[in-house]
Write an enzyme that holds these catalytic residues in place. Structure first.
Site, PDB file in Angstrom:
ATOM      1  N   ASP A 105      -1.858  -0.285   6.258  1.00  0.00           N
ATOM      2  CA  ASP A 105      -2.078   0.460   7.506  1.00  0.00           C
ATOM      3  C   ASP A 105      -3.539   0.580   7.888  1.00  0.00           C
ATOM      4  O   ASP A 105      -3.842   0.907   9.035  1.00  0.00           O
ATOM      5  CB  ASP A 105      -1.518   1.880   7.373  1.00  0.00           C
ATOM      6  CG  ASP A 105      -2.386   2.742   6.458  1.00  0.00           C
ATOM      7  OD1 ASP A 105      -2.937   3.755   6.930  1.00  0.00           O
ATOM      8  OD2 ASP A 105      -2.536   2.384   5.277  1.00  0.00           O
TER       9      ASP A 105
ATOM     10  N   ASP B 221       0.854  -1.170   0.000  1.00  0.00           N
ATOM     11  CA  ASP B 221       0.000   0.000   0.000  1.00  0.00           C
ATOM     12  C   ASP B 221       0.904   1.239   0.000  1.00  0.00           C
ATOM     13  O   ASP B 221       2.116   1.138   0.259  1.00  0.00           O
ATOM     14  CB  ASP B 221      -0.889  -0.044   1.254  1.00  0.00           C
ATOM     15  CG  ASP B 221      -1.711   1.203   1.443  1.00  0.00           C
ATOM     16  OD1 ASP B 221      -2.395   1.613   0.484  1.00  0.00           O
ATOM     17  OD2 ASP B 221      -1.669   1.775   2.540  1.00  0.00           O
TER      18      ASP B 221
ATOM     19  N   LYS C 110     -10.688  -0.902  -2.405  1.00  0.00           N
ATOM     20  CA  LYS C 110     -10.547  -1.577  -1.125  1.00  0.00           C
ATOM     21  C   LYS C 110     -11.738  -1.156  -0.244  1.00  0.00           C
ATOM     22  O   LYS C 110     -12.126   0.009  -0.299  1.00  0.00           O
ATOM     23  CB  LYS C 110      -9.242  -1.168  -0.431  1.00  0.00           C
ATOM     24  CG  LYS C 110      -7.969  -1.500  -1.215  1.00  0.00           C
ATOM     25  CD  LYS C 110      -6.754  -0.895  -0.508  1.00  0.00           C
ATOM     26  CE  LYS C 110      -5.495  -1.044  -1.348  1.00  0.00           C
ATOM     27  NZ  LYS C 110      -4.321  -0.401  -0.713  1.00  0.00           N
TER      28      LYS C 110
ATOM     29  N   ASP D  96      -0.315   5.149   0.972  1.00  0.00           N
ATOM     30  CA  ASP D  96      -0.616   6.108   2.038  1.00  0.00           C
ATOM     31  C   ASP D  96      -0.700   5.404   3.386  1.00  0.00           C
ATOM     32  O   ASP D  96      -1.460   4.443   3.566  1.00  0.00           O
ATOM     33  CB  ASP D  96      -1.933   6.831   1.747  1.00  0.00           C
ATOM     34  CG  ASP D  96      -1.833   7.744   0.536  1.00  0.00           C
ATOM     35  OD1 ASP D  96      -1.014   8.676   0.568  1.00  0.00           O
ATOM     36  OD2 ASP D  96      -2.553   7.519  -0.455  1.00  0.00           O
TER      37      ASP D  96
END
Length: 223
Positions: free
Chosen positions: A171, A19, A146, A21
């Protein structure tokens, strides 16, 4: 949801799906500015909005928060918010250890899987001074945001890997749910990940040791 494994100190994989961010790039300052303004325009609580937004494409966040609103309105507003985000790189910085991590996995099969579009992903990785992994799966690459697993499944396919042989670095709750839906294990990065039972969790990428294995795979060990 798969339970956490408290004794787990390492994960091995043939490939990594990353991922962006919150995992490689800390863009929280921009996200908070843009989405608090959006929340105010909707008469919504900013904290409540920010609890949903991470990991998802903007239109998916809007659909979650305003389920009665037409999809075309959400997509149009999402484009406006993306423009705001692309114009605002103040405070966009690398997650600690991200540059070193990317250097360490250079010889390991890996791909970027982000909910950002290509232009925003390019700008944020540049603002953070990070190498831009390839292949890269961005918002344009998928038909569903997502927590749908499509992006991670496509990332594994791009690398020619079985999902079970991939470890995802994530995250957010939405991202971890997507990885789980794809049948992949998860290394959770940062405090948001802890609530979503990753297989292994670290505060940032300085807490991960990378060992490239003789077969070309990788072992990630919590320091």
């Amino acid at each position: 949801m798969t339970a956490a494994h408290p004794a787990t100190q390492e994960l091995t994989a043939r490939a990594l799906l990353l991922d962006m961010d919150g995992t490689l790039v800390n863009s929280d300052a921009v996200v908070e500015r843009v989405w608090r303004r959006w929340a105010a325009r909707q008469g919504m609580d900013g904290d409540a909005v920010l609890s949903v937004v991470h990991g998802r494409q903007g239109h998916a966040t809007m659909a979650e928060l305003l389920p009665e609103r037409p999809a075309e309105v959400n997509h149009a507003e999402n484009q406006a918010l993306l423009a705001e985000e692309k114009a605002d790189m103040a405070g966009v910085v690398p997650i600690p250890g991200a540059a070193e991590f990317l250097a360490a996995i250079a010889g390991v099969p890996h791909a970027l899987v982000t909910s950002a579009d290509l232009q925003l992903a390019t700008a944020r990785m540049a603002a953070a001074g990070l190498r831009f992994p390839s292949p890269r799966l961005t918002a344009e690459s998928v038909s569903a945001s997502k927590p749908d697993p499509e992006g991670f499944l496509k990332g594994a396919a791009e690398l020619g890997m079985d999902p079970a042989d991939c470890v995802v670095l994530e995250d957010s709750g939405a991202g971890i749910a997507a990885a789980r839906g794809a049948g992949m294990r998860v290394l959770g990065i940062g405090p948001r990940a802890l609530a979503h039972a990753p297989d292994l969790a670290v505060p940032d990428l300085t807490a991960v040791t990378v060992t490239v294995l003789p077969d070309g795979g990788v072992r990630l060990t919590r320091v």
